[in-house]
Design a protein around this motif. Structure first.
Motif, PDB file in Angstrom:
ATOM      1  N   LEU A  90       0.830  -1.211   0.000  1.00 54.47           N
ATOM      2  CA  LEU A  90       0.000   0.000   0.000  1.00 54.47           C
ATOM      3  C   LEU A  90       0.859   1.255   0.000  1.00 54.47           C
ATOM      4  N   TYR A  91       1.967   1.212   0.759  1.00 55.44           N
ATOM      5  CA  TYR A  91       2.883   2.354   0.804  1.00 55.44           C
ATOM      6  C   TYR A  91       3.485   2.603  -0.576  1.00 55.44           C
ATOM      7  N   CYS A  92       3.926   1.528  -1.236  1.00 55.85           N
ATOM      8  CA  CYS A  92       4.548   1.665  -2.565  1.00 55.85           C
ATOM      9  C   CYS A  92       3.529   2.174  -3.585  1.00 55.85           C
ATOM     10  N   ALA A  93       2.286   1.649  -3.507  1.00 52.94           N
ATOM     11  CA  ALA A  93       1.251   2.076  -4.452  1.00 52.94           C
ATOM     12  C   ALA A  93       0.874   3.533  -4.235  1.00 52.94           C
ATOM     13  N   SER A  94       0.993   4.003  -2.993  1.00 52.31           N
ATOM     14  CA  SER A  94       0.605   5.381  -2.696  1.00 52.31           C
ATOM     15  C   SER A  94       1.581   6.392  -3.291  1.00 52.31           C
ATOM     16  N   GLY A  95       2.710   5.916  -3.793  1.00 45.77           N
ATOM     17  CA  GLY A  95       3.677   6.825  -4.381  1.00 45.77           C
ATOM     18  C   GLY A  95       3.247   7.349  -5.738  1.00 45.77           C
ATOM     19  N   ARG A  96       2.221   6.749  -6.337  1.00 49.74           N
ATOM     20  CA  ARG A  96       1.746   7.195  -7.642  1.00 49.74           C
ATOM     21  C   ARG A  96       1.181   8.606  -7.545  1.00 49.74           C
ATOM     22  N   ASP A  97       1.497   9.449  -8.527  1.00 51.40           N
ATOM     23  CA  ASP A  97       0.998  10.823  -8.569  1.00 51.40           C
ATOM     24  C   ASP A  97      -0.408  10.817  -9.174  1.00 51.40           C
ATOM     25  N   PRO A  98      -1.458  11.107  -8.378  1.00 54.66           N
ATOM     26  CA  PRO A  98      -2.830  11.036  -8.910  1.00 54.66           C
ATOM     27  C   PRO A  98      -3.139  12.114  -9.949  1.00 54.66           C
ATOM     28  N   SER A  99      -2.317  13.171  -9.999  1.00 56.69           N
ATOM     29  CA  SER A  99      -2.562  14.225 -10.993  1.00 56.69           C
ATOM     30  C   SER A  99      -2.138  13.814 -12.393  1.00 56.69           C
ATOM     31  N   CYS A 100      -1.388  12.704 -12.487  1.00 51.97           N
ATOM     32  CA  CYS A 100      -0.943  12.197 -13.795  1.00 51.97           C
ATOM     33  C   CYS A 100      -1.782  10.969 -14.144  1.00 51.97           C
ATOM     34  N   PRO A 101      -2.392  10.936 -15.337  1.00 58.24           N
ATOM     35  CA  PRO A 101      -3.279   9.810 -15.681  1.00 58.24           C
ATOM     36  C   PRO A 101      -2.528   8.520 -16.003  1.00 58.24           C
ATOM     37  N   LEU A 102      -1.243   8.599 -16.237  1.00 56.83           N
ATOM     38  CA  LEU A 102      -0.493   7.411 -16.648  1.00 56.83           C
ATOM     39  C   LEU A 102      -0.213   6.489 -15.467  1.00 56.83           C
ATOM     40  N   PRO A 103      -0.103   5.205 -15.727  1.00 55.15           N
ATOM     41  CA  PRO A 103       0.190   4.253 -14.646  1.00 55.15           C
ATOM     42  C   PRO A 103       1.681   4.257 -14.289  1.00 55.15           C
ATOM     43  N   LEU A 104       1.992   3.682 -13.138  1.00 50.92           N
ATOM     44  CA  LEU A 104       3.388   3.418 -12.790  1.00 50.92           C
ATOM     45  C   LEU A 104       3.925   2.328 -13.715  1.00 50.92           C
ATOM     46  N   PRO A 105       5.228   2.273 -13.923  1.00 53.53           N
ATOM     47  CA  PRO A 105       5.793   1.177 -14.720  1.00 53.53           C
ATOM     48  C   PRO A 105       5.524  -0.162 -14.043  1.00 53.53           C
ATOM     49  N   PRO A 106       5.560  -1.257 -14.796  1.00 51.28           N
ATOM     50  CA  PRO A 106       5.403  -2.581 -14.172  1.00 51.28           C
ATOM     51  C   PRO A 106       6.609  -2.886 -13.291  1.00 51.28           C
ATOM     52  N   GLY A 107       6.461  -3.899 -12.449  1.00 49.05           N
ATOM     53  CA  GLY A 107       7.580  -4.296 -11.602  1.00 49.05           C
ATOM     54  C   GLY A 107       7.132  -4.657 -10.211  1.00 49.05           C
ATOM     55  N   THR A 108       8.082  -5.039  -9.374  1.00 42.19           N
ATOM     56  CA  THR A 108       7.817  -5.407  -7.986  1.00 42.19           C
ATOM     57  C   THR A 108       8.706  -4.566  -7.082  1.00 42.19           C
ATOM     58  N   MET A 109       8.290  -4.443  -5.809  1.00 41.92           N
ATOM     59  CA  MET A 109       9.014  -3.584  -4.870  1.00 41.92           C
ATOM     60  C   MET A 109       9.726  -4.376  -3.777  1.00 41.92           C
ATOM     61  N   GLY A 110       9.583  -5.687  -3.782  1.00 41.02           N
ATOM     62  CA  GLY A 110      10.357  -6.505  -2.852  1.00 41.02           C
ATOM     63  C   GLY A 110       9.847  -6.491  -1.434  1.00 41.02           C
ATOM     64  N   LEU A 111      10.762  -6.716  -0.481  1.00 38.88           N
ATOM     65  CA  LEU A 111      10.428  -6.851   0.930  1.00 38.88           C
ATOM     66  C   LEU A 111      10.316  -5.493   1.611  1.00 38.88           C
ATOM     67  N   PRO A 112       9.554  -5.426   2.715  1.00 34.33           N
ATOM     68  CA  PRO A 112       9.488  -4.170   3.471  1.00 34.33           C
ATOM     69  C   PRO A 112      10.880  -3.677   3.872  1.00 34.33           C
ATOM     70  N   PHE A 113      11.099  -2.379   3.736  1.00 35.01           N
ATOM     71  CA  PHE A 113      12.334  -1.656   4.039  1.00 35.01           C
ATOM     72  C   PHE A 113      13.489  -2.058   3.104  1.00 35.01           C
ATOM     73  N   PHE A 114      13.775  -3.357   3.001  1.00 29.18           N
ATOM     74  CA  PHE A 114      14.906  -3.800   2.192  1.00 29.18           C
ATOM     75  C   PHE A 114      14.629  -3.687   0.697  1.00 29.18           C
ATOM     76  N   GLY A 115      13.340  -3.711   0.314  1.00 34.03           N
ATOM     77  CA  GLY A 115      13.019  -3.688  -1.103  1.00 34.03           C
ATOM     78  C   GLY A 115      13.653  -4.868  -1.816  1.00 34.03           C
ATOM     79  N   GLU A 116      14.293  -4.595  -2.949  1.00 38.51           N
ATOM     80  CA  GLU A 116      14.982  -5.648  -3.705  1.00 38.51           C
ATOM     81  C   GLU A 116      16.495  -5.427  -3.706  1.00 38.51           C
TER      82      GLU A 116
END
Length: 492
Positions: free
Chosen positions: A30-56
Motif C-alpha cells: 500500500l505504501y509503494c502504491a501510494s507513491g503514484r501521482d494522482p494528478s498524472c493519468p499514466l500508470p506506474l511502470p510494471p515491476g515489484t518492490m520486494g520486501l518491506p524496508f529492504f526492497g529488492e
C-alpha cells in the motif's frame, strides 16, 4: 500442558509472526502504491518492490547481472523496483535514456544512493548541482585538455612498459585484474594527484590499493552505519585514503610549484580556490581527489582487463591492431621504442575501434543515478516526483537496434560512421548530457597507449578461457583473469 495451551503456544510461535509478516507486506504494498501521482493519468511502470524496508536491494547486490537480466526479460525497458531504501525506476534503451540524460536540472537531478553520498562526500563533483557542478567541472577539465594529455602520454607509456616487462617475467600464471588495478592506480596517482607511489614504497602503495578496494566494495550498501556494516567498512577505508591524500596536499602547499613540469587536477583545484581568495577547504579537496582516483583507476582497470580478455579470445583482432601499428612504424625496427604522442595516437583508428567495441560489450560502469524533480512521463508511464531513476548503460548497449550481431566482438562495426541521431544514445560508456564523464578523453588516451604497448610487446593465453564477468559495482572477471604472458616475436 493441556491441548488448548499447546494450540495457543503454536499460534504464538508460528501463526502470529506469519500474520505480522503478511500484514507488513500488505502495508508495504500500500505504501509503494501510494507513491503514484494522482494528478498524472499514466500508470506506474510494471515491476515489484520486494520486501518491506529492504526492497529488492539484497537480491540486486547478491545477484547483480542475473537479477537485472531477469527484470528486463519480465518487464521490458522501463520497470519499477525498490533499491537502497528508495522507490526506483530503471530505464534503458536509447530513446528513454536520451530523455533522462537531456533532462538534467529540468526533469531530473543527480542523486546517488545515501551510502555513495556519505562515503564519497558532498564536496565531490558527482554530488554537486547546478552552478557549483558547472564551475568545478570547468576547473577539472583543464587537467584533461589536449595539451595536458600530451604531457601525460610519456608518463603513461613509462608505467605501462615497466608493468608489462614484469608480467613477462611473472611465470606460468599471472592474475591480470589485480595487476591491472595496481598499474592504473599508479598512473592515476601520478597524473591526477601528482603523487609518486613508487617513492612512497610498496607497502604504502599496497595499503592504498587495499583501502580503495574496500571502499569501492562497500559504496553501494544499506545506509546503516554500525560496526561491521558495509557503510562502516567503506567509511573506515575512505578515512585511510583521505589521510594519505591530505599528506600529499600539504606537501603541495609547501612546495608551491609542481615537480613534474605539468599541473595535475588536484593542483589546479588548489590554485583555483587560492586564486579566488577562497579559504582552502581541506575536506572538499580530499573528497575531490578521492573521486578522481576512483574514476581514474577503477574504471580504466576494468576496461583494460576486458581488452586483454577480448584480444586474448580474438587473435585475428590483435593481428589487425599490429598491422595498424606496423603501418605507422610502431611495431618493429628502431621505431619500436619511439615515444608516442597525441598526434600518433589519434591516427590509430582501428585501435580506437577495438576500445569502443570493448566498452560496448563490457562498459565498466553499468549505469547512473538520478532523482525525478517533478512527475515525468516516459514511454506511456509516469515516474513520480522524488523517485530515483537509474539509467542503464549495459542494458542500453544490449538492446540498441544500431548494432547487429550484438554478442559478437567486432571492432569493424565502428569503422564506418553512424548517423549522429541514431548512435548518440545507443553507445554511452561515459554517460551523456551535462554529466558525461569528465575524464573520458584521459581514459581513451590511457587505454589506447595500453593497447599499443600490450600488442607490440606481449602474446598471452587466457588459462580459464572466456571469463565470467561480475558487477560490484565496477565490472570485473570473477576469476581475476589468470593468463600466461610471453614476449611478442614481432612476426604478424
Amino acid at each position: 500442558m493441556g491441548f488448548s495451551a499447546l494450540v495457543a503456544s503454536a499460534l504464538c510461535t508460528f501463526l502470529l509472526p506469519l500474520l505480522l509478516f503478511l500484514a507488513a507486506v500488505r502495508l508495504w504494498d500500500l505504501y509503494c502504491a501510494s507513491g503514484r501521482d494522482p494528478s498524472c493519468p499514466l500508470p506506474l511502470p510494471p515491476g515489484t518492490m520486494g520486501l518491506p524496508f529492504f526492497g529488492e536491494t539484497l537480491q540486486m547486490v547478491l545477484q547483480r547481472r542475473k537479477f537485472l537480466q531477469m527484470k528486463r526479460r519480465k518487464y521490458g525497458f522501463i520497470y519499477k523496483t525498490h533499491l537502497f531504501g528508495r522507490p526506483t525506476v530503471r530505464v534503458m534503451g536509447a530513446e528513454n535514456v536520451r530523455h533522462i540524460l537531456l533532462g538534467e536540472h529540468r526533469l531530473v537531478s543527480v542523486q546517488w544512493p545515501a551510502s555513495v553520498r556519505t562515503i564519497l562526500g558532498s564536496g565531490c563533483l558527482s554530488n554537486l548541482h547546478n552552478g557549483q557542478h558547472k564551475h568545478r567541472k570547468k576547473v577539472i577539465m583543464r587537467a584533461f585538455s589536449r595539451d595536458a594529455l600530451q604531457h601525460y602520454v610519456p608518463v603513461i607509456q613509462e608505467e605501462v612498459s615497466a608493468c608489462l616487462a614484469q608480467w613477462l617475467g611473472a611465470g606460468p600464471c599471472l592474475l591480470v585484474y589485480p595487476e591491472v588495478k595496481r598499474l592504473m592506480f599508479r598512473i592515476a596517482m601520478r597524473i591526477l594527484l601528482g603523487f609518486q607511489p613508487r617513492q612512497a614504497g610498496p607497502d604504502s602503495e599496497q595499503q592504498l590499493v587495499e583501502a580503495f578496494e574496500e571502499m569501492i566494495r562497500n559504496l553501494f550498501s544499506l545506509p546503516i552505519d554500525v560496526p561491521f556494516s558495509g557503510l562502516y567498512r567503506g567509511l573506515r577505508a575512505r578515512n585511510i585514503i583521505h589521510a594519505k591524500i591530505e599528506e600529499n596536499i600539504r606537501a603541495k602547499m609547501a612546495r608551491k610549484e609542481p615537480e613534474s613540469g605539468y599541473k595535475d587536477a588536484l593542483q589546479l583545484l588548489m590554485e583555483h580556490t587560492q586564486g579566488n581568495g577562497e579559504q582552502l577547504n581541506m575536506q572538499e579537496l580530499k573528497e575531490s581527489a578521492t573521486e578522481l582516483l576512483f574514476g581514474g583507476h577503477e574504471t580504466t582497470a576494468s576496461a583494460a582487463t576486458s581488452l586483454i580478455a577480448f584480444l586474448g579470445l580474438h587473435h585475428d583482432v590483435l593481428q589487425k591492431v599490429r598491422k595498424e601499428l606496423q603501418v605507422k612504424g610502431l611495431l618493429s625496427g628502431p621505431n619500436q621504442e619511439k615515444q608516442l604522442d597525441m598526434e600518433v595516437l589519434e591516427q590509430l583508428k582501428y585501435t580506437g575501434c577495438v576500445i569502443k567495441e570493448t566498452l560496448r560489450l563490457s562498459p565498466p560502469v553499468p549505469g547512473g543515478f538520478r532523482i525525478a524533480l517533478k512527475t515525468l512521463e516516459l514511454n506511456g508511464y509516469q515516474i513520480p516526483k522524488g523517485w530515483n531513476v537509474i539509467y542503464s548503460i549495459c542494458d542500453t548497449h544490449d538492446v540498441a537496434d544500431l548494432f547487429t550481431d550484438k554478442d559478437e566482438f567486432n571492432p569493424d562495426r565502428f569503422m564506418s560512421p553512424s548517423p549522429e541521431d541514431s548512435s548518440r544514445f545507443s553507445f554511452i560508456p561515459f554517460g551523456g548530457g551535462l554529466r558525461s564523464c569528465v575524464g573520458k578523453e584521459f581514459a581513451k588516451v590511457l587505454l589506447k597507449i595500453f593497447t599499443v604497448e600490450l600488442a607490440r610487446s606481449c602474446d598471452w593465453q587466457l588459462l580459464n578461457g572466456p571469463p565470467t564477468m561480475k558487477t560490484g559495482p565496477i565490472v570485473y572477471p570473477v576469476d581475476n583473469l589468470p593468463a600466461k604472458f610471453i614476449g611478442f616475436s614481432g612476426q604478424i
